[in-house]
Design a protein around this motif. Structure first.
Motif, PDB file in Angstrom:
ATOM      1  N   PHE A 172       7.242 -69.557   1.164  1.00 55.51           N
ATOM      2  CA  PHE A 172       7.099 -68.794  -0.076  1.00 55.51           C
ATOM      3  C   PHE A 172       7.309 -67.312   0.212  1.00 55.51           C
ATOM      4  N   VAL A 173       6.624 -66.790   1.252  1.00 59.21           N
ATOM      5  CA  VAL A 173       6.737 -65.379   1.638  1.00 59.21           C
ATOM      6  C   VAL A 173       6.730 -65.263   3.159  1.00 59.21           C
ATOM      7  N   LYS A 174       7.287 -64.182   3.653  1.00 62.82           N
ATOM      8  CA  LYS A 174       7.276 -63.851   5.081  1.00 62.82           C
ATOM      9  C   LYS A 174       6.863 -62.387   5.203  1.00 62.82           C
ATOM     10  N   ILE A 175       6.650 -61.937   6.428  1.00 60.88           N
ATOM     11  CA  ILE A 175       6.342 -60.521   6.651  1.00 60.88           C
ATOM     12  C   ILE A 175       7.525 -59.711   6.142  1.00 60.88           C
ATOM     13  N   GLY A 176       7.212 -58.699   5.327  1.00 61.01           N
ATOM     14  CA  GLY A 176       8.248 -57.842   4.760  1.00 61.01           C
ATOM     15  C   GLY A 176       8.673 -58.245   3.362  1.00 61.01           C
ATOM     16  N   THR A 177       8.240 -59.410   2.884  1.00 56.42           N
ATOM     17  CA  THR A 177       8.583 -59.863   1.539  1.00 56.42           C
ATOM     18  C   THR A 177       7.841 -59.016   0.510  1.00 56.42           C
ATOM     19  N   THR A 178       8.570 -58.517  -0.487  1.00 57.41           N
ATOM     20  CA  THR A 178       7.954 -57.794  -1.591  1.00 57.41           C
ATOM     21  C   THR A 178       7.569 -58.810  -2.652  1.00 57.41           C
ATOM     22  N   VAL A 179       6.298 -58.791  -3.062  1.00 55.20           N
ATOM     23  CA  VAL A 179       5.808 -59.749  -4.044  1.00 55.20           C
ATOM     24  C   VAL A 179       5.321 -59.015  -5.285  1.00 55.20           C
ATOM     25  N   SER A 180       5.342 -59.721  -6.404  1.00 54.76           N
ATOM     26  CA  SER A 180       4.820 -59.162  -7.639  1.00 54.76           C
ATOM     27  C   SER A 180       3.575 -59.943  -8.047  1.00 54.76           C
ATOM     28  N   GLU A 181       2.755 -59.344  -8.866  1.00 58.45           N
ATOM     29  CA  GLU A 181       1.520 -59.977  -9.322  1.00 58.45           C
ATOM     30  C   GLU A 181       1.845 -61.314  -9.975  1.00 58.45           C
ATOM     31  N   GLY A 182       1.116 -62.356  -9.578  1.00 57.93           N
ATOM     32  CA  GLY A 182       1.320 -63.693 -10.131  1.00 57.93           C
ATOM     33  C   GLY A 182       2.308 -64.548  -9.367  1.00 57.93           C
ATOM     34  N   GLN A 183       2.983 -63.982  -8.365  1.00 58.32           N
ATOM     35  CA  GLN A 183       3.945 -64.744  -7.559  1.00 58.32           C
ATOM     36  C   GLN A 183       3.197 -65.669  -6.603  1.00 58.32           C
ATOM     37  N   THR A 184       3.683 -66.892  -6.433  1.00 55.14           N
ATOM     38  CA  THR A 184       3.068 -67.861  -5.525  1.00 55.14           C
ATOM     39  C   THR A 184       3.279 -67.416  -4.085  1.00 55.14           C
ATOM     40  N   LEU A 185       2.174 -67.381  -3.310  1.00 59.58           N
ATOM     41  CA  LEU A 185       2.216 -66.971  -1.907  1.00 59.58           C
ATOM     42  C   LEU A 185       2.155 -68.167  -0.962  1.00 59.58           C
ATOM     43  N   CYS A 186       1.388 -69.201  -1.352  1.00 55.36           N
ATOM     44  CA  CYS A 186       1.198 -70.364  -0.496  1.00 55.36           C
ATOM     45  C   CYS A 186       0.570 -71.476  -1.331  1.00 55.36           C
ATOM     46  N   ILE A 187       0.315 -72.587  -0.665  1.00 54.88           N
ATOM     47  CA  ILE A 187      -0.384 -73.711  -1.289  1.00 54.88           C
ATOM     48  C   ILE A 187      -1.572 -74.053  -0.407  1.00 54.88           C
ATOM     49  N   ILE A 188      -2.703 -74.349  -1.025  1.00 53.58           N
ATOM     50  CA  ILE A 188      -3.844 -74.885  -0.294  1.00 53.58           C
ATOM     51  C   ILE A 188      -4.128 -76.263  -0.877  1.00 53.58           C
ATOM     52  N   GLU A 189      -4.048 -77.268   0.009  1.00 52.27           N
ATOM     53  CA  GLU A 189      -4.315 -78.639  -0.414  1.00 52.27           C
ATOM     54  C   GLU A 189      -5.797 -78.921  -0.246  1.00 52.27           C
ATOM     55  N   ALA A 190      -6.429 -79.349  -1.314  1.00 51.04           N
ATOM     56  CA  ALA A 190      -7.843 -79.716  -1.284  1.00 51.04           C
ATOM     57  C   ALA A 190      -7.997 -81.033  -2.029  1.00 51.04           C
ATOM     58  N   LYS A 198      -6.299 -83.794  -1.877  1.00 46.68           N
ATOM     59  CA  LYS A 198      -4.992 -84.304  -2.306  1.00 46.68           C
ATOM     60  C   LYS A 198      -4.437 -83.576  -3.533  1.00 46.68           C
ATOM     61  N   VAL A 199      -4.995 -82.410  -3.864  1.00 46.16           N
ATOM     62  CA  VAL A 199      -4.489 -81.592  -4.961  1.00 46.16           C
ATOM     63  C   VAL A 199      -3.868 -80.341  -4.353  1.00 46.16           C
ATOM     64  N   MET A 200      -2.630 -80.039  -4.744  1.00 41.60           N
ATOM     65  CA  MET A 200      -1.929 -78.859  -4.248  1.00 41.60           C
ATOM     66  C   MET A 200      -2.231 -77.684  -5.176  1.00 41.60           C
ATOM     67  N   ASN A 201      -2.935 -76.670  -4.640  1.00 41.83           N
ATOM     68  CA  ASN A 201      -3.329 -75.499  -5.418  1.00 41.83           C
ATOM     69  C   ASN A 201      -2.473 -74.306  -5.012  1.00 41.83           C
ATOM     70  N   GLU A 202      -1.707 -73.775  -5.961  1.00 39.77           N
ATOM     71  CA  GLU A 202      -0.888 -72.603  -5.675  1.00 39.77           C
ATOM     72  C   GLU A 202      -1.774 -71.365  -5.637  1.00 39.77           C
ATOM     73  N   ILE A 203      -1.629 -70.569  -4.589  1.00 42.89           N
ATOM     74  CA  ILE A 203      -2.358 -69.313  -4.467  1.00 42.89           C
ATOM     75  C   ILE A 203      -1.378 -68.211  -4.836  1.00 42.89           C
ATOM     76  N   LYS A 204      -1.735 -67.432  -5.838  1.00 44.90           N
ATOM     77  CA  LYS A 204      -0.834 -66.415  -6.376  1.00 44.90           C
ATOM     78  C   LYS A 204      -1.318 -65.015  -6.001  1.00 44.90           C
ATOM     79  N   ALA A 205      -0.382 -64.078  -5.951  1.00 45.58           N
ATOM     80  CA  ALA A 205      -0.693 -62.686  -5.629  1.00 45.58           C
ATOM     81  C   ALA A 205      -1.485 -62.072  -6.780  1.00 45.58           C
ATOM     82  N   GLU A 206      -2.566 -61.386  -6.430  1.00 42.32           N
ATOM     83  CA  GLU A 206      -3.377 -60.719  -7.445  1.00 42.32           C
ATOM     84  C   GLU A 206      -2.875 -59.309  -7.718  1.00 42.32           C
ATOM     85  N   LYS A 207      -1.964 -58.813  -6.862  1.00 45.33           N
ATOM     86  CA  LYS A 207      -1.366 -57.496  -7.079  1.00 45.33           C
ATOM     87  C   LYS A 207       0.013 -57.479  -6.443  1.00 45.33           C
TER      88      LYS A 207
END
Length: 144
Positions: free
Chosen positions: A90-108, A110-119
């Motif tokens: 989703f992102v690497k070092i140096g990637t510019t992200v915007s608020e609400g963009q998906t950064l990663c997934i955390i599986e809990a 068996k549910v895949m939860n998208e973690i989004k940028a807060e800023k």
């Protein structure tokens, strides 16, 4: 324990006691940190960095560790840096992200939860390792 994301299991019966722990013992670590002398404005990671750093450069370690804001895990689960095994991160070092963009997934559970940028900002560190368990509050990324 791996299958269900458990880090602690305790079972007691009248003549039987079973206690299983996986990973660092947070109670023991808390006791160790409470016994250490505190610095006035040092971040939580500074005591560990200062112990492993040479005595001549303890000031440099907290500055490097504090670069950017922390993005922490909102839950316990397994960290994934990409949507599928054959997909790009989703992102690497140096990637510019915007608020609400998906950064990663955390599986809990068996549910895949998208973690989004807060800023908005630039990813300056990817701290969590792909396909490894994370706890609530673990640092996943640093953003500036």
């Amino acid at each position: 324990m791996n299958e269900h994301g458990l880090t602690h299991f305790d079972l007691s019966k009248k003549d039987f006691h079973l206690k299983l722990k996986k990973g660092p013992d947070l109670d023991e670590l808390g006791d160790l940190f409470s016994k250490m002398p505190s610095a006035a404005a040092a971040p939580a990671a500074a005591p560990a960095a200062a112990v492993s750093a040479p005595a001549a450069s303890p000031v440099a370690a907290p500055v490097a560790a504090a670069e950017g804001s922390e993005i922490t895990s909102p839950m316990v689960g397994t960290f994934y840096c990409k949507p599928a095994p054959d997909a790009p991160d989703f992102v690497k070092i140096g990637t510019t992200v915007s608020e609400g963009q998906t950064l990663c997934i955390i599986e809990a559970m068996k549910v895949m939860n998208e973690i989004k940028a807060e800023k908005s900002g630039t990813i300056c560190a990817v701290v969590a390792e792909d396909s490894n368990p994370v706890q609530y509050g673990d640092v996943l990324f640093r953003i500036k």
